[in-house]
Structures are given as C-alpha cells and as structure tokens.
Design a protein around this motif. Structure first.
Motif, short mmCIF file in Angstrom:
data_model
loop_
_atom_site.label_atom_id
_atom_site.label_comp_id
_atom_site.label_asym_id
_atom_site.label_seq_id
_atom_site.Cartn_x
_atom_site.Cartn_y
_atom_site.Cartn_z
N LEU A 234 98.05 -53.05 -5.94
CA LEU A 234 96.72 -52.47 -5.72
C LEU A 234 96.44 -51.54 -6.89
O LEU A 234 97.35 -50.90 -7.42
N ASP A 235 95.16 -51.46 -7.30
CA ASP A 235 94.81 -50.65 -8.47
C ASP A 235 95.04 -49.16 -8.25
O ASP A 235 95.29 -48.42 -9.19
N ALA A 236 94.92 -48.72 -7.00
CA ALA A 236 95.08 -47.29 -6.68
C ALA A 236 95.53 -47.19 -5.23
O ALA A 236 95.49 -48.18 -4.51
N PRO A 237 95.98 -46.01 -4.77
CA PRO A 237 96.37 -45.90 -3.35
C PRO A 237 95.20 -46.27 -2.43
O PRO A 237 94.08 -45.83 -2.65
N ARG A 238 95.49 -47.10 -1.44
CA ARG A 238 94.43 -47.56 -0.53
C ARG A 238 94.87 -47.40 0.92
O ARG A 238 96.06 -47.47 1.23
N ARG A 239 93.87 -47.24 1.79
CA ARG A 239 94.16 -47.06 3.21
C ARG A 239 93.46 -48.18 4.01
O ARG A 239 92.25 -48.34 3.93
N LEU A 240 94.26 -48.90 4.75
CA LEU A 240 93.74 -50.01 5.56
C LEU A 240 93.82 -49.64 7.03
O LEU A 240 94.86 -49.15 7.50
N THR A 241 92.73 -49.87 7.77
CA THR A 241 92.77 -49.65 9.22
C THR A 241 92.81 -51.00 9.93
O THR A 241 91.93 -51.84 9.72
N LEU A 242 93.85 -51.18 10.74
CA LEU A 242 93.95 -52.41 11.53
C LEU A 242 93.51 -52.11 12.95
O LEU A 242 94.04 -51.19 13.59
N ALA A 243 92.55 -52.86 13.46
CA ALA A 243 92.12 -52.68 14.85
C ALA A 243 92.85 -53.69 15.72
O ALA A 243 92.96 -54.87 15.35
N THR A 244 93.33 -53.25 16.86
CA THR A 244 93.99 -54.18 17.78
C THR A 244 93.72 -53.71 19.22
O THR A 244 93.06 -52.70 19.43
N ALA A 245 94.22 -54.49 20.19
CA ALA A 245 94.08 -54.09 21.59
C ALA A 245 95.46 -53.64 22.10
O ALA A 245 96.47 -53.82 21.42
N THR A 246 95.48 -53.08 23.29
CA THR A 246 96.70 -52.45 23.81
C THR A 246 97.90 -53.40 23.81
O THR A 246 98.99 -53.03 23.38
N LEU A 247 97.70 -54.63 24.28
CA LEU A 247 98.83 -55.54 24.45
C LEU A 247 99.54 -55.84 23.14
O LEU A 247 100.76 -55.92 23.08
N ALA A 248 98.77 -56.01 22.07
CA ALA A 248 99.36 -56.38 20.78
C ALA A 248 99.85 -55.17 20.00
O ALA A 248 100.53 -55.33 18.97
N SER A 249 99.52 -53.97 20.47
CA SER A 249 99.80 -52.78 19.65
C SER A 249 101.30 -52.60 19.40
O SER A 249 101.70 -52.15 18.33
N GLY A 250 102.15 -52.98 20.38
CA GLY A 250 103.60 -52.80 20.23
C GLY A 250 104.15 -53.58 19.05
O GLY A 250 104.79 -53.02 18.16
N PHE A 251 103.86 -54.87 19.00
CA PHE A 251 104.43 -55.67 17.91
C PHE A 251 103.72 -55.39 16.59
O PHE A 251 104.32 -55.47 15.52
#
Ligand code: SF4
Length: 449
Positions: A313-330
């Motif tokens: 990546l060209d510079a430090p980047r922040r990615l937000t992943l959206a998920t639901a409760t069931l998948a949050s563990g894995f």
C-alpha cells in the motif's frame, strides 16, 4: 397453449424466417412448448418442425440447421410456481411488513431447482412432472426433504395428505436423476429418531442422491402468533456435530465421501472452527451455506500469501470490515489477522446488529441497507468500508430495496464497496479511491481475472 416470443436475434434463422417479437410458439416437432425449458430441450437437431402464430397467422415452418445451431429467438421467461405448503418454520411468514413483494412468495418449482439450485419440497410435483424431469434430464434437483416420517412431516409441513416423497425420490433415483437434499432442522420436531430415519431413507436411495445437508431453522422476531419453535443453541449444535461426524465414518467408507454435511451455522453457533476443506468434498452445497466460511478463509489465506510479497500500500490505510454477529468470531480470529499481515494495512471489524429481523437473526445475508445506515451513520470514516458480498440480491439491492449508491449517499459519501471476491481489488481501491474501477451504481468490486 402457446408461449410468446420476446426477442429475435439479427442474422439468425428466426430473422430469416420473418419471426418477430410478439409471435406465439405452439409446438416443436409436434410437442407442445410450455416454457423455456421445453423450448431448449427441443431445439437441438438438424430438422425441426415449428408450429407458431406468425403475426397472428397459424404457420408451420420446416427448419434445416446444424445440430446445435440456435434458432435465434427467446421465449417469455418462466413464472415460478408456489410450493403449496404451509411449513411451521417458513421464513416467508417471518418477514417484517413492507418488504418487496417477492419476499412474501413461497416458491417451489422443480424447474428453478434445476436451473438455479433453488430447494424444492416436491410436494407439488406430480407424475407428469416427474416423468418430464427424467425425459428432459432436468438435473440436479435440489430437494428439501425435512423428514420422511409421515407423522413428523405432516406436523412440520402441515400437509393435508401423504405426498409420497420417498416414492417420488425413488423414481428419480432409479432413473439416475442426480439430487442434492437438505433438512431444515427444528429442535424437538424432526430430530432424534425422525432424523435418523430420514438420513437412512435418503441414503438408502443410492448414489443418485449425491449429498444431504442439515441446516438449522432460522427464527426472526416477527413470529407473532406462529407455532412456537426452538432455536439451535450452543450445546445442541455441539451434540449435532458429534452425531453427524460419527455417521460420516460409515458414509466415507462406503461412498468415499462424507455425503452428509452440516451448514456453517452449526459450527458458528457451537463456537467451533469449521472443518478443513477436505471435509466438504469439493463444496457441493456451497450455495446452501455449507462450507462458505472455510472456503472464504482458505481463499483469503491463499490470496494474502501472494499479496504480502507482490503488493504494497502506498501509505498506512485503515479498512473497516462490516459483518453480522454470527460471522464475527471467525472474522476476528481468522480473517483480520491474515489481512493485517499486509504491510501498511490496519483492519477494524464492525459487528452490525439486525434491526430489521431482530437481534436473534445473526447472519450477514439478512442485514438490510437500514441496518448498515443505523450502524455507520455516526461512526468514523476510514479509508474503506467493506460490506459482505451476500447483502445484495440478484437485482443488486438490499433486502429493504435500498441501493448501494443510496446507502453510500446516506453515509455522507464515505468510501464504501461491496466485497466481491478479490482482496487485491480492495487494496487497489483503498490506494485509488477516485478510480473508476467498479460499477459505481452497484459499488461491487469486481473479481480479478
Ligand atoms: S416449502 Fe419452503 S416456501 Fe413453502 S411453506 Fe415450506 S418453507 Fe415456506
């Protein structure tokens, strides 16, 4: 009985013969054409007799062509037939009000089962349709069995009479029609002895039944006065996993595959890791949620391993992943740490609660546009908000009809995309948010070729 011709391609036999959109197709080689599947079935051949209404005039055309050559017209699309059942667990009855009309339709159509893998109970399939499935080789068929125990079946599906499911499946199996089957498991109703009998009966039909999957019943907070049903909990899920793992030993020995699979939800509810790739024998019921988690983890692992060396990546980047409760563990355990091995990338995981169906509905596929809007409208903007791939339907809108672009606008036009299978594209977009690299209307990042 006739079906309408909708389009005619230029430079084809159809155009040469003067066939036009709006003409009506009656028979091909003397066989009545009821739908698109009949039309496709009777098209191959070097000579064809086609009976139709050409501009209203009854006409019979003799066509000579190459064996696989198309005639060059399309007929009206098929209308899905209703299942005719009244299952106590039916998800359609648990929808909140105000959603799109299609979400209140109880579909059950063996033709769509063959074309798109829709599960169908076969209760509305009579001898003529069974014979057609065999004659036209409409396979595989995806069959919701639920139970072969008539008493349980009647209670579960509120049948008015015996629908002879085993006889139907036996006929199809005998005629080498491949099938994939599923059981929607309602604790206390079709488990225990009923489940054992169902597995035994279906396995006993032989190798034409290629797989069976068990999925837990899905309950929303919109059940009102509907029959009270129990949800699968952690202890129940763990017991079921143990039971199925044990049964698989016999199937693997006899058929060289596990044959009977559990959908991902069982492992997520049990708070256990999903089995390794080999357990899924090539993921034959992936679209039914059987192995999606394992497939996603392994695909991410493989892609990230090559990205770590090939992509910066060209510079430090922040990615937000959206998920639901069931998948949050894995997602937290497997996906976030993998992604954070990519230099310069930091990842936040945001768990979105389902406001539309209620907090007990914890799968990503039932999150609406409104759920994402509620969750993110006051949250900090990062370099990219990435939504799960299964939140859009085939028309590329959310369950509540919100469009991806509409949601983006409501979220103050923050950088946002729907994940579509390629982490490399995600990284590219984070570095070049101005790039016209995806269909802006759908916000879908394309799959890399
Ligand atoms: S067969 Fe499917 S759509 Fe029809 S009532 Fe049962 S669960 Fe609902």
């Amino acid at each position: 009985m006739s079906i309408r011709i909708t389009t005619v391609e230029s430079g084809t036999i159809a155009e040469e013969l003067g066939i036009k959109p709006g003409d009506e197709l009656l028979t091909m080689n003397g066989e009545p054409i009821h739908d698109e599947l009949d039309f496709k079935f009777y098209t191959p051949g070097e000579t064809l007799e086609v009976e139709l209404y050409l501009s209203g005039a009854h006409t019979i055309l003799e066509i000579e062509k190459e064996h696989d050559e198309e005639i060059g017209f399309a007929v009206q699309p098929m209308k899905m037939t209703a299942c005719g059942n009244d299952c106590v667990f039916c998800f359609v009855d648990q929808n909140p009000q105000g959603l799109r009309k299609a979400l209140y339709f109880r579909d059950g159509d063996y033709r769509f089962s063959h074309l798109y893998g829709n599960f169908n109970t076969m209760t509305n399939v009579g001898p003529k349709s069974l014979e057609r499935i065999v004659r036209q080789r409409l396979m595989p068929q995806y069959v919701s069995v639920h139970s072969t125990d008539l008493e349980v079946r009647t209670k579960l599906m509120r049948l008015r009479k015996d629908d002879h499911i085993l006889d139907k499946l036996h006929y199809l199996a005998e005629n080498d029609i491949w099938m994939h089957t599923q059981i929607v498991l309602c604790p206390g109703i079709n488990d225990g002895a009923s489940l054992a009998k169902t597995i035994d009966d279906i396995y006993g039909l032989g190798p034409a039944v290629q797989t069976m999957a068990i999925v837990p019943v899905g309950l929303t907070s919109h059940r009102g006065t509907l029959t009270e049903l129990k949800q699968v909990d952690k202890a129940y899920a763990r017991k079921m996993i143990e039971y199925i793992f044990d049964l698989q030993k016999k199937f693997r020995k006899e058929r060289g595959m596990n044959w009977l699979y559990l959908s991902d939800e069982w492992f997520l509810v049990a708070e256990m890791e999903t089995p390794p790739e080999e357990w899924y024998d090539g993921f034959p019921q992936l679209e039914n949620g059987v192995g999606m988690v394992r497939d996603f983890i392994e695909e991410t692992r493989r892609e990230v391993a090559s990205l770590k060396t090939s992509r910066r990546l060209d510079a430090p980047r922040r990615l937000t992943l959206a998920t639901a409760t069931l998948a949050s563990g894995f997602m937290r355990r497997d996906i976030v740490p993998l992604l954070e091995t990519i230099p310069n990338l930091e990842v936040d995981l945001e768990v979105v609660v389902n406001k539309l169906y209620g907090p007990d509905v914890t799968v990503t596929g039932l999150l609406s546009g409104q759920c994402f809007e509620n969750h993110f409208h006051s949250r900090a903007v990062t370099d990219l908000l990435l939504l799960p791939p299964n939140v859009l339907n085939e028309d590329d809108v959310f369950l509540d009809d919100e469009t991806p672009l509409g949601l983006k606008r409501k979220l103050n036009d923050r950088p946002m995309a729907i994940f579509h299978g390629s982490w490399e594209e995600v990284l590219h977009y984070i570095d070049h948010p101005e790039a016209e690299m995806f269909d802006a209307k759908k916000m879908k990042l394309p799959v890399m070729n």
